[in-house]
Motif scaffolding. Structure first.
Motif, short mmCIF file in Angstrom:
data_model
loop_
_atom_site.label_atom_id
_atom_site.label_comp_id
_atom_site.label_asym_id
_atom_site.label_seq_id
_atom_site.Cartn_x
_atom_site.Cartn_y
_atom_site.Cartn_z
N THR A 110 -9.48 -3.66 -17.39
CA THR A 110 -9.84 -2.28 -17.93
C THR A 110 -8.82 -1.56 -17.69
OG1 THR A 110 -11.21 -3.90 -15.22
CG2 THR A 110 -10.62 -1.44 -15.34
N GLY A 121 -3.62 -4.50 -9.08
CA GLY A 121 -3.68 -3.70 -10.11
C GLY A 121 -5.03 -2.75 -9.95
N GLU A 122 -5.19 -2.40 -8.54
CA GLU A 122 -6.08 -1.18 -8.01
C GLU A 122 -5.43 -0.07 -8.26
OE1 GLU A 122 -6.71 -0.58 -3.64
OE2 GLU A 122 -8.41 0.36 -4.09
N ILE A 157 -4.99 1.23 -11.56
CA ILE A 157 -6.10 1.35 -12.92
C ILE A 157 -6.14 2.67 -12.06
CG2 ILE A 157 -8.33 0.42 -12.70
CD1 ILE A 157 -8.12 -2.30 -12.50
N THR A 158 -6.37 2.92 -11.05
CA THR A 158 -6.81 4.17 -10.25
C THR A 158 -5.73 5.25 -10.84
OG1 THR A 158 -7.54 3.18 -8.23
CG2 THR A 158 -6.74 5.73 -7.85
N LEU A 177 -13.19 7.44 -22.97
CA LEU A 177 -13.41 7.73 -21.88
C LEU A 177 -11.89 8.49 -21.72
CD1 LEU A 177 -13.45 3.11 -20.67
CD2 LEU A 177 -14.99 5.64 -20.47
N ARG A 192 -8.67 -0.75 -21.38
CA ARG A 192 -9.87 0.12 -22.12
C ARG A 192 -9.56 1.77 -20.84
NH1 ARG A 192 -14.42 -1.13 -24.57
NH2 ARG A 192 -15.95 0.85 -24.17
N ARG A 193 -8.90 2.25 -19.66
CA ARG A 193 -9.08 3.83 -19.80
C ARG A 193 -8.12 4.34 -20.19
NH1 ARG A 193 -13.02 1.77 -17.69
NH2 ARG A 193 -13.41 1.92 -15.13
N LEU A 246 -3.76 -7.55 -6.40
CA LEU A 246 -4.85 -7.13 -6.22
C LEU A 246 -4.40 -5.47 -5.86
CD1 LEU A 246 -7.27 -9.76 -4.28
CD2 LEU A 246 -8.01 -8.09 -7.31
N VAL A 247 -3.69 -5.72 -4.31
CA VAL A 247 -2.62 -4.06 -5.12
C VAL A 247 -2.56 -2.91 -5.53
CG1 VAL A 247 -1.73 -2.87 -3.28
CG2 VAL A 247 -2.95 -5.23 -2.34
N LEU A 286 -7.65 -10.03 -15.86
CA LEU A 286 -8.88 -8.82 -15.96
C LEU A 286 -8.92 -7.67 -15.47
CD1 LEU A 286 -12.13 -9.02 -15.20
CD2 LEU A 286 -11.50 -9.41 -12.74
N ASP A 287 -7.91 -7.06 -14.52
CA ASP A 287 -6.97 -5.54 -14.41
C ASP A 287 -6.50 -5.25 -15.25
OD1 ASP A 287 -8.50 -5.86 -11.89
OD2 ASP A 287 -6.21 -6.74 -11.09
N ARG A 307 0.90 -1.09 -0.52
CA ARG A 307 0.03 0.03 0.06
C ARG A 307 0.96 1.16 0.03
NH1 ARG A 307 -3.58 -2.83 4.09
NH2 ARG A 307 -5.19 -4.20 2.47
#
Lengths: 250, 109
Positions: free
Chosen positions: B97, B64-65, B68-69, B107, B100-101, B61-62, B93-94, B33
């Protein structure tokens, strides 16, 4: 001066303080004299513990953080039904939209999932709906365009561009249907794709004469541009108008 | 010796401190984090450092978040295919996303 948020603190009565101290002391003495069993401690801990965060057990490590939602999204991919997905994704917090979007995308190739169900599954996420409309196209141009306006806002124009690109070249019958259906001709793609059809297709039966008068000039301008630059003409199944300079038009 | 200690303290206090902080932490979610927060502070002009920082986030996951953020915050400043190397650090998956962003014109407006 006392305010609503900072009331004046009144001193506690001496007797109340003394009673409180006595109570604490008695409880402390009882705890020393009659220590609770491990089982009692465990059940007390369970009783005092906050409600566990509902959601997939696999995400427990992320409880309390924003990463939780991303973990829920991953788990929700395996949701066996729309209802199960909605229930799971509801707990994804700021990632709820992405959670629904991912599940919907995973269903594109499941024939039993009809497009209406997929659109509802998007839960109002316009980019998710845009993907559904792209992956599950329908042949009725007028309905497809109104669906873009209904579901893919604020991306309705981009969505309409994709619909018309798939339909290119437009037949005179299709243009007639669009005129009669009350399609929004101020939508810049409509006049442009009619113009593209008239300019880029040999022996085209479709012309800007069929476009409502208010948008005829736009259609003719596009047709003239493409006659000067035939290399920018779209091809069926090709890019969605990027070459024609349609991207970003409002 | 005293001068060296002061120089080190000054360097830490003048911005080097954040850089030391994450690396000094024990491996785990808190460390990840810390790197995720650092990534959010990095500008699009320093993509190599963004990639380097994202690579230091061990938890998928951290990571990915965080990526993406970051992509959401900066997608209007990047011209495709810039940023692809960041998306490539993510799971399927991430990654979808993230791409695409960064790559979808509607977008990016």
């Amino acid at each position: 001066m006392p305010t609503a948020s900072h009331p004046t603190r009144r001193p506690l009565p001496t007797a109340a303080v003394a009673l409180g101290l006595l109570g604490v002391g008695a409880l402390g003495a009882a705890a020393v004299l009659f220590p609770p069993s491990f089982g009692e401690l465990l059940s007390a801990a369970h009783a005092a513990a906050p409600e566990p965060t509902p959601g997939p057990a696999a995400c427990a490590a992320y409880a309390g953080s924003t990463t939780w939602g991303l973990c829920v999204r991953k788990e929700a991919l395996e949701a066996p039904s729309l209802e199960a997905m909605v229930a799971l994704c509801a707990g994804a917090g700021p990632w709820e939209g992405a959670c629904r979007d991912s599940w919907v995308e995973a269903q594109f190739h499941v024939p039993s999932m009809d497009r209406g169900m997929l659109l509802r599954a998007c839960g109002g996420e316009p980019d998710c709906a845009f993907k559904v409309l792209d992956h599950r196209p329908i042949p009725e141009l007028d309905i497809a365009l109104s669906e873009c306006a209904q579901w893919a806002r604020p991306y309705a124009n981009d969505c309409a561009g994709h619909v018309l690109r798939r339909a290119f070249p437009l037949s005179p019958e299709e243009v007639t249907v669009l005129r009669r259906s009350g399609a929004d001709w101020t939508q810049p793609h409509l006049a442009a794709w009619v113009g593209a059809t008239s300019a880029c297709v040999a022996d085209a039966q479709t012309s800007c004469a069929e476009v409502p008068s208010a948008e005829k000039a736009r259609c003719e301008a596009f047709a003239a541009h493409l006659r000067r630059h035939p290399e920018a003409c779209p091809v069926r199944g090709g890019p969605d108008g990027a070459a024609m300079g349609l991207h970003g038009q409002k | 010796m005293r001068r060296l200690v002061w120089a080190a303290a000054l360097a830490w206090g003048c911005g080097g401190g954040g850089a030391v902080e994450c690396e000094a932490q024990a491996p785990g979610l808190e460390r990840d984090r810390c790197f995720a927060a650092r990534l959010q502070s990095l500008p699009v002009t320093d993509l190599p450092r963004c990639v380097q920082t994202a690579e230091q986030i061990a938890d998928p996951l951290v990571r990915g978040e965080a990526v993406i953020t970051w992509a959401n915050a900066h997608n209007r400043e990047l011209q495709p295919p810039a940023g692809q190397e960041l998306c490539a650090l993510l799971g399927q998956l991430d990654q979808a996303t993230c791409q695409r962003r960064l790559m979808t014109p509607h977008l990016q407006r």
